[in-house]
Write a protein that holds these residues in place. Structure first.
Motif, PDB file in Angstrom:
ATOM      1  N   GLU A 121     -55.826  32.883  29.320  1.00 62.46           N
ATOM      2  CA  GLU A 121     -54.781  32.984  30.386  1.00 62.46           C
ATOM      3  C   GLU A 121     -53.844  34.361  30.585  1.00 62.46           C
ATOM      4  OE1 GLU A 121     -51.444  30.713  28.764  1.00 62.46           O
ATOM      5  OE2 GLU A 121     -51.514  31.499  26.765  1.00 62.46           O
ATOM      6  N   GLY A 122     -53.352  34.508  31.444  1.00 55.80           N
ATOM      7  CA  GLY A 122     -52.442  35.833  31.410  1.00 55.80           C
ATOM      8  C   GLY A 122     -51.369  35.834  30.570  1.00 55.80           C
ATOM      9  N   VAL A 123     -51.022  36.906  30.056  1.00 51.48           N
ATOM     10  CA  VAL A 123     -49.771  37.068  29.339  1.00 51.48           C
ATOM     11  C   VAL A 123     -48.850  37.960  30.032  1.00 51.48           C
ATOM     12  CG1 VAL A 123     -48.785  37.672  26.950  1.00 51.48           C
ATOM     13  CG2 VAL A 123     -51.012  36.464  27.205  1.00 51.48           C
ATOM     14  N   ALA A 124     -49.069  39.095  30.327  1.00 49.21           N
ATOM     15  CA  ALA A 124     -48.143  39.987  31.100  1.00 49.21           C
ATOM     16  C   ALA A 124     -49.203  41.018  31.777  1.00 49.21           C
ATOM     17  CB  ALA A 124     -47.717  40.915  29.878  1.00 49.21           C
ATOM     18  N   CYS A 125     -48.508  41.656  32.619  1.00 47.57           N
ATOM     19  CA  CYS A 125     -49.113  42.556  33.546  1.00 47.57           C
ATOM     20  C   CYS A 125     -48.234  43.588  34.058  1.00 47.57           C
ATOM     21  CB  CYS A 125     -49.642  41.868  34.921  1.00 47.57           C
ATOM     22  SG  CYS A 125     -50.834  42.644  35.884  1.00 47.57           S
ATOM     23  N   LEU A 126     -48.649  44.800  34.199  1.00 50.00           N
ATOM     24  CA  LEU A 126     -47.957  45.942  34.675  1.00 50.00           C
ATOM     25  C   LEU A 126     -48.763  46.493  35.951  1.00 50.00           C
ATOM     26  CD1 LEU A 126     -45.703  47.632  33.785  1.00 50.00           C
ATOM     27  CD2 LEU A 126     -47.228  49.349  32.986  1.00 50.00           C
ATOM     28  N   SER A 127     -47.889  46.522  37.268  1.00 42.45           N
ATOM     29  CA  SER A 127     -48.403  46.805  38.622  1.00 42.45           C
ATOM     30  C   SER A 127     -48.516  48.277  38.611  1.00 42.45           C
ATOM     31  CB  SER A 127     -47.646  46.167  39.469  1.00 42.45           C
ATOM     32  OG  SER A 127     -46.332  47.007  39.552  1.00 42.45           O
ATOM     33  N   SER A 128     -49.385  48.875  39.480  1.00 39.26           N
ATOM     34  CA  SER A 128     -49.478  50.143  39.718  1.00 39.26           C
ATOM     35  C   SER A 128     -48.446  50.613  40.562  1.00 39.26           C
ATOM     36  CB  SER A 128     -50.905  50.578  40.497  1.00 39.26           C
ATOM     37  OG  SER A 128     -50.835  49.950  41.326  1.00 39.26           O
ATOM     38  N   ARG A 129     -47.858  50.028  41.601  1.00 43.62           N
ATOM     39  CA  ARG A 129     -46.891  50.300  42.326  1.00 43.62           C
ATOM     40  C   ARG A 129     -45.456  49.834  41.760  1.00 43.62           C
ATOM     41  NH1 ARG A 129     -46.381  48.917  48.822  1.00 43.62           N
ATOM     42  NH2 ARG A 129     -44.694  50.240  49.398  1.00 43.62           N
ATOM     43  N   GLU A 170     -51.737  35.177  35.983  1.00 46.66           N
ATOM     44  CA  GLU A 170     -51.469  34.017  34.997  1.00 46.66           C
ATOM     45  C   GLU A 170     -52.990  33.243  34.813  1.00 46.66           C
ATOM     46  OE1 GLU A 170     -49.831  34.468  37.736  1.00 46.66           O
ATOM     47  OE2 GLU A 170     -47.820  34.376  37.374  1.00 46.66           O
ATOM     48  N   SER A 171     -53.621  33.253  35.850  1.00 44.91           N
ATOM     49  CA  SER A 171     -55.059  32.585  35.812  1.00 44.91           C
ATOM     50  C   SER A 171     -56.001  33.594  36.571  1.00 44.91           C
ATOM     51  CB  SER A 171     -54.984  31.430  36.637  1.00 44.91           C
ATOM     52  OG  SER A 171     -54.115  30.627  36.322  1.00 44.91           O
ATOM     53  N   ILE A 205     -45.613  35.723  31.477  1.00 40.87           N
ATOM     54  CA  ILE A 205     -45.497  33.996  31.512  1.00 40.87           C
ATOM     55  C   ILE A 205     -44.161  33.818  30.749  1.00 40.87           C
ATOM     56  CG2 ILE A 205     -48.045  33.871  31.717  1.00 40.87           C
ATOM     57  CD1 ILE A 205     -48.129  33.269  28.713  1.00 40.87           C
ATOM     58  N   ASP A 206     -43.890  32.595  31.017  1.00 39.16           N
ATOM     59  CA  ASP A 206     -42.666  32.151  30.503  1.00 39.16           C
ATOM     60  C   ASP A 206     -42.660  32.001  28.931  1.00 39.16           C
ATOM     61  OD1 ASP A 206     -41.723  29.707  33.207  1.00 39.16           O
ATOM     62  OD2 ASP A 206     -41.368  31.613  33.050  1.00 39.16           O
ATOM     63  N   ALA A 207     -43.791  31.615  28.482  1.00 40.55           N
ATOM     64  CA  ALA A 207     -44.211  31.594  27.007  1.00 40.55           C
ATOM     65  C   ALA A 207     -43.612  32.825  26.245  1.00 40.55           C
ATOM     66  CB  ALA A 207     -45.428  31.105  26.682  1.00 40.55           C
ATOM     67  N   VAL A 208     -43.727  33.964  26.778  1.00 36.21           N
ATOM     68  CA  VAL A 208     -43.544  35.271  26.133  1.00 36.21           C
ATOM     69  C   VAL A 208     -42.400  35.928  26.574  1.00 36.21           C
ATOM     70  CG1 VAL A 208     -45.899  35.332  25.588  1.00 36.21           C
ATOM     71  CG2 VAL A 208     -45.082  36.753  27.724  1.00 36.21           C
TER      72      VAL A 208
END
Length: 127
Positions: free
Chosen positions: A46-54, A108-109, A61-64
Motif C-alpha cells: 500500500e502507498g503511505v506517502a508521496c511527493l509530487s514533482s510539480r 495509495e494502490s 494516507i489517512d492512517a499516517v
C-alpha cells in the motif's frame, strides 16, 4: 544505472520515531513523483506517502496523516520519510518508487506505472 536505495529502518518502540531515506542514482528525484510504500506480512503493498514533482505537493494516507512527513533534499538527491508516533500497525517493509507522471495519482494502490522500486527497509514497531 538507475535505481533507488532505501535505508533507515529498524526496531523501535511504540511512540518512537524513525527517518527513512530513499537515495536516487542515475536520475534526479525532483523531476519525478517519489512515493513511499509498505507491505506487511500477508497484506498487499500500500502507498503511505508521496511527493509530487510539480509544486512539491505532499500526499498521505489517512492512517499516517499528522504522524509522517515526506520531504526532499535536492542536494542529496534523496526523499525522506520522517515517521513519528509509530504504532504496531506501521510494522512492514518500506519501499520507495518513482512515478514517471510526477503527479502521485493513485499512489495509495500502486500500479505498474511506478518503477525503480528499491529493495526495501524493514520497520518493526514493538515493545
Amino acid at each position: 544505472q538507475l535505481h533507488l536505495v532505501e535505508s533507515g529502518g529498524g526496531l523501535v518502540q511504540p511512540g518512537g520515531s524513525l527517518r527513512l531515506s530513499c537515495v536516487g542514482s542515475g536520475f534526479f528525484l525532483d523531476y519525478y513523483g517519489i512515493g513511499w510504500f509498505r507491505q506487511a506480512p500477508g497484506k498487499n503493498r500500500e502507498g503511505v506517502a508521496c511527493l509530487s514533482s510539480r509544486h512539491n505537493s505532499q500526499f498521505y494516507i489517512d492512517a499516517v496523516k499528522g504522524r509522517f512527513d515526506i520531504t526532499r533534499s535536492i542536494a542529496n538527491n534523496t526523499v525522506y520519510l520522517q515517521m513519528n508516533s509509530l504504532q504496531h500497525e506501521d510494522t512492514a517493509v518500506y519501499y520507495c518508487a518513482r512515478d514517471p507522471a510526477g503527479t502521485c495519482g493513485g499512489f495509495e494502490s500502486p500500479s505498474g506505472r511506478w518503477n525503480y522500486w528499491g529493495q526495501g527497509t524493514q520497520v518493526t514497531v514493538s515493545a
